[in-house]
Design a protein around this motif. Structure first.
Motif, short mmCIF file in Angstrom:
data_model
loop_
_atom_site.label_atom_id
_atom_site.label_comp_id
_atom_site.label_asym_id
_atom_site.label_seq_id
_atom_site.Cartn_x
_atom_site.Cartn_y
_atom_site.Cartn_z
N SER A 138 51.57 42.46 46.47
CA SER A 138 52.02 41.11 46.80
C SER A 138 53.49 41.10 47.23
O SER A 138 53.86 40.46 48.20
CB SER A 138 51.83 40.20 45.58
N ASN A 139 54.32 41.84 46.50
CA ASN A 139 55.74 41.92 46.84
C ASN A 139 55.95 42.62 48.17
O ASN A 139 56.80 42.22 48.97
CB ASN A 139 56.51 42.65 45.74
N ARG A 140 55.18 43.67 48.41
CA ARG A 140 55.34 44.44 49.65
C ARG A 140 54.96 43.64 50.88
O ARG A 140 55.66 43.64 51.89
CB ARG A 140 54.51 45.71 49.56
N TYR A 141 53.81 42.96 50.82
CA TYR A 141 53.31 42.24 51.99
C TYR A 141 53.67 40.76 52.00
O TYR A 141 53.28 40.03 52.91
CB TYR A 141 51.79 42.42 52.10
N LYS A 142 54.39 40.33 50.99
CA LYS A 142 54.87 38.95 50.90
C LYS A 142 53.74 37.92 50.94
O LYS A 142 53.79 36.94 51.68
CB LYS A 142 55.88 38.64 52.03
N TYR A 143 52.71 38.15 50.14
CA TYR A 143 51.66 37.14 49.99
C TYR A 143 51.46 36.89 48.50
O TYR A 143 51.77 37.74 47.67
CB TYR A 143 50.37 37.52 50.71
N PRO A 144 50.97 35.70 48.17
CA PRO A 144 50.84 35.37 46.75
C PRO A 144 49.67 36.10 46.08
O PRO A 144 48.73 36.52 46.75
CB PRO A 144 50.58 33.86 46.76
N VAL A 145 49.77 36.26 44.78
CA VAL A 145 48.69 36.80 43.99
C VAL A 145 48.36 35.74 42.93
O VAL A 145 49.25 35.08 42.41
CB VAL A 145 49.06 38.15 43.34
N SER A 146 47.10 35.55 42.66
CA SER A 146 46.68 34.55 41.68
C SER A 146 46.10 35.22 40.44
O SER A 146 45.39 36.21 40.54
CB SER A 146 45.60 33.63 42.28
N LEU A 147 46.41 34.64 39.30
CA LEU A 147 45.89 35.13 38.03
C LEU A 147 45.40 33.93 37.25
O LEU A 147 46.12 32.95 37.07
CB LEU A 147 46.98 35.86 37.24
N LEU A 148 44.17 33.99 36.81
CA LEU A 148 43.58 32.90 36.03
C LEU A 148 43.22 33.45 34.66
O LEU A 148 42.46 34.41 34.55
CB LEU A 148 42.32 32.39 36.75
N MET A 149 43.79 32.87 33.61
CA MET A 149 43.48 33.30 32.25
C MET A 149 42.58 32.25 31.63
O MET A 149 42.93 31.06 31.58
CB MET A 149 44.77 33.43 31.43
N ILE A 150 41.42 32.66 31.18
CA ILE A 150 40.44 31.74 30.60
C ILE A 150 40.28 32.06 29.12
O ILE A 150 40.11 33.21 28.74
CB ILE A 150 39.08 31.87 31.32
#
Length: 195
Positions: A138-150
């Motif tokens: 995500s940092n390298r390509y400058k796109y967001p990453v999503s994390l969902l904790m359930i």
């Protein structure tokens, strides 16, 4: 049974076969190579009648179980036309089956090492490694990453009221529901407890 080299899947009678199906049932007691001088029985077991004309004539066949620890994980079928199997063919086949069994065992062990035993989703350790990779990507390509904790609400109450076995059943079902509703590029993992 899954198709191997040079096999048309539309030829097969069924998508899968069990060890009780002919000719695999011979491995219930004898877990060694099985030689067949007449392959008609094998062809009849696997190939649709409408596709029988496509099946190449073969005079003899060998079925060999791929055993991982004590469990038969797969069965290899080798058929030959016109010529007999020679002793060197048998040695070569035994060596290949031995190597395939080792490879299959390694694959199974690798999968078990990264899966949570109860829910069959990825375990915490695998999740941690993948999360680091995704954040770096995500940092390298400058796109967001999503994390969902359930987290399952009042899970302790479920265990206390209905018992740990019912709690385990609920964890498995929640994991199944999540896995069936994510994309193939997504990752589902058990963080710990009911998370």
């Amino acid at each position: 049974y899954e198709t191997g080299f040079n096999m048309d899947v539309t030829m097969l009678k069924h998508p899968s076969y069990g060890l009780e199906d002919m000719p695999f049932k011979i491995f219930r007691k004898n877990r060694e190579l099985a030689f067949f001088e007449d392959t008609e029985n094998i062809k009849d077991s696997f190939i649709k009648e409408s596709k029988m004309y496509v099946a190449k004539e073969s005079d003899c066949a060998i079925l060999a179980p791929l055993i991982v620890e004590t469990e038969i994980m797969a069965v290899a079928l080798c058929a030959k036309s016109t010529f007999e199997f020679l002793r060197k063919d048998l040695y070569l086949l035994q060596a290949a089956i031995g190597q395939a069994s080792i490879a299959l065992g390694s694959a199974v062990q690798s999968e078990l090492a990264v899966l949570d035993r109860l829910t069959k989703v990825y375990n915490h350790a695998y999740f941690e490694g993948r999360l680091e990779q995704e954040i770096a990507r995500s940092n390298r390509y400058k796109y967001p990453v999503s994390l969902l904790m359930i987290d399952i609400d009042h899970f302790k109450l479920i265990n206390d009221t209905y018992g740990h076995q019912q709690g385990d059943t609920m964890l498995k079902e929640v994991a199944r529901l999540i896995k069936s509703n994510i994309r193939t590029v997504d990752l589902c993992a058990r963080y710990g407890g009911e998370e």
